[in-house]
Enzyme design. Sequence first.
Site, PDB file in Angstrom:
ATOM      1  N   GLY A   1       0.810  -1.212   0.000  1.00  0.00           N
ATOM      2  CA  GLY A   1       0.000   0.000   0.000  1.00  0.00           C
ATOM      3  C   GLY A   1       0.839   1.256   0.000  1.00  0.00           C
TER       4      GLY A   1
ATOM      5  CB  THR B   1      -0.837   4.249  -5.187  1.00  0.00           C
ATOM      6  OG1 THR B   1       0.368   4.030  -5.899  1.00  0.00           O
ATOM      7  CG2 THR B   1      -1.736   5.175  -5.977  1.00  0.00           C
TER       8      THR B   1
ATOM      9  N   PRO C   1      -5.521   7.782  -3.231  1.00  0.00           N
ATOM     10  CG  PRO C   1      -7.686   7.629  -2.352  1.00  0.00           C
ATOM     11  CD  PRO C   1      -6.243   7.432  -1.993  1.00  0.00           C
TER      12      PRO C   1
ATOM     13  CB  SER D   1       3.185  10.627 -10.342  1.00  0.00           C
ATOM     14  OG  SER D   1       2.674   9.861 -11.413  1.00  0.00           O
TER      15      SER D   1
ATOM     16  CB  CYS E   1       9.510  -2.338  -2.892  1.00  0.00           C
ATOM     17  SG  CYS E   1      10.076  -2.484  -1.183  1.00  0.00           S
ATOM     18  CG  LEU E   2       7.418   1.282  -6.204  1.00  0.00           C
ATOM     19  CD1 LEU E   2       7.144   2.779  -6.263  1.00  0.00           C
ATOM     20  CD2 LEU E   2       6.205   0.514  -6.716  1.00  0.00           C
TER      21      LEU E   2
ATOM     22  CD  GLU F   1       4.724  -1.755  -9.810  1.00  0.00           C
ATOM     23  OE1 GLU F   1       5.655  -1.212  -9.199  1.00  0.00           O
ATOM     24  OE2 GLU F   1       3.952  -2.571  -9.299  1.00  0.00           O
ATOM     25  N   GLY F   2       4.940   3.508 -11.810  1.00  0.00           N
ATOM     26  CA  GLY F   2       5.593   4.661 -12.430  1.00  0.00           C
ATOM     27  C   GLY F   2       5.050   4.862 -13.835  1.00  0.00           C
TER      28      GLY F   2
ATOM     29  CG  PHE G   1      10.509  14.698 -10.765  1.00  0.00           C
ATOM     30  CD1 PHE G   1       9.722  13.596 -11.045  1.00  0.00           C
ATOM     31  CD2 PHE G   1      11.878  14.584 -10.931  1.00  0.00           C
ATOM     32  CE1 PHE G   1      10.288  12.416 -11.468  1.00  0.00           C
ATOM     33  CE2 PHE G   1      12.454  13.412 -11.360  1.00  0.00           C
ATOM     34  CZ  PHE G   1      11.658  12.321 -11.633  1.00  0.00           C
TER      35      PHE G   1
END
Lengths: 393, 262
Positions: A139, A141, A143, A147, A247-248, A372-373, A392
């Site tokens: 968990g 992300t 709502p 990004s 992890c991502l 995942e991006g 960014f």
Amino acid sequence: MNAAMVGAPDARDFLGIEALLGEEERMIRGVVRDWVRGRVLPEIAQWFERGILPRELAAEIGGLGLFGMHLHGYGCAGTSATAYGVACMELEAGDAGIRSLVSVQGSLAMYAIYRWGSEEQKQAWLPAMARGEAIGCFGLTEPDFGSNPAGMRTTARRVGSDWAIDGTKMWITNGSIAAIAVVWAQTDAGIRGFLVPTTTKGFRAHDIERKLSLRASVTSELILDDCRVPADAVLPEARGLGGPLACLNEARFGIVWGAMGSARSCYETALEYATTRVQFDRPIAGFQLTQEKLVNMLLELNKGTLLAWHLGRMKDAGKLHGAHVSFGKLNNVRAALAIAREARTILGANGVTLEYPVIRHANNLESVLTYEGTSEMHTLILGKAITGLDAFG
Amino acid sequence: MKIVVTVKLVPDPNAEKKIDPTTKRLVRAGVETVLNPYDEYALEAALQLKERVGGDSTVTVFTMGPEALKETLRKALAMGADAAVMLSDAALEGSDVWATAHAMAAGLKKVGFDLLLVGGLTDDGSTGVVPGALAEHLGLALVTNARKIEVGSGSLAIERETDTGYQQVNVGLPAVLTTALTFGEPRYASLKGIMGAKKKPIEVLALADLGLGEAAGGAGSKTELLSFAPPPARGKGQVVEAADGASGAHAIFEFLRAKKLV
């Protein structure tokens, strides 16, 4: 070498990438390919149409040893990263939903515990997760924070020696079937990770319905409402956003390969269809416009597969940077989606039915493009990597 | 219990097969080599028996073939066999059924076993004679088509499948068994099994290790392949055009009745 002695290239392995497989990788590929052929392909169209993922698949995949296969110890197989990539490719040649189940379990949930967990946490969860008896979800992300996870609103605050977690997580693969949720939350000391058994009071998960992509995959919303976990639920080694991002990167590495599995399935389907479908008294593969499409697919499929191999070898050599993974994910998912759409046109109307795998892969890849991006974020990661300038936000 | 399973390394059954007209042997180049599918059932039976009997039971796979195919043997180890023995010698090339069984029996005697499990048929040669020939060379009882095996003390109670049902057969050990495909689907090799297979031993035997006096291979064979031909192409099927389901069904019924099938 006399050119005349070289055999004509195989349309299904044009660059002879097959020869790059080591013995172990070849065997692993064989097992996963056989399993996908025997267990997934006969039923996947129906699972996709009904929007289900049979629960018993997890135990079967665990029995094969695919969950956390490139982790060492704790009941994991301990393969190379390249072998993990090969497995992801075969799984996604079946369906990206099945590959997602394995990616999230192994590269997100198990990897988070493996990399950032205490010895007790590893012993408690990893063997059962490797067997597929305990499913994990991840968990991060929310709502309003996709990004930009740094802005997450989920908080964990100290209540005595316990932690109380409050917040909502969105688009969580495996959420409602998970026994354990890795939940990232803001604390007084920055972002920390927590292991939350899904039976904990105050934890709820419900599935997100009406998806037209990754239908054979469970996607959920997690709601944590004064969800109390003990002090030892925190992942001791992870501090800040670097925890979940590591992890991502693991999961994205699997996607670099998986996307080429989808693409391969689309290319092979289109090639077979084009050589047998007759219009104007000849196979449509004989028409120049169709040949151009097939050749474009051939180029991108083989380049993307070589890229996956290269990144796999770099990862096994300990030389893979996060930006390399962004390179692979951006290129290979973009290429796979283009291949799927091109394949769709070769199949004409048949290309939109579940009788063929193409529209299913194309729809799945729409999710893979942004999860995942997003492709935009990977573009900015690469832009920063080569210019030194952060674009960014 | 020491269980030995014979396996053959054969060209992928799904691949198109070619025979070299000069050597009259299957062309293996460019075709993936796999475990003979029937032998995978025998191996599954062996692994199930080992799990049931427990103790210090072992499963060893035994093959005769070129050493270059060693990698394929690892699949059997990855599925759960404990060790592998490969009888490999250039002099064995061109062996017929008799020469194959003769050399294999000598190898199997050297390896030793309580129970020998053999697949009923090979996918490439498909003679189906080797199990019987092995039992003869070994001087042991042969029970074919086993679909269920119960272990007693020093003996086995076997259900053997027949065309009409099954027979109950008891056999003393050591014995030779072939397995029916109804025994159960062969298991997938697990990834842990694959990783572990690298550490399991594959012993390679040459003819010299067996002390076989007689000539082996083509020279020791008692049959000679004179010629071969691909199976004749299938003729076109009969297409029944019918206006509706009922008349279609009637036409099919008439077709079957003319052939005395109904």
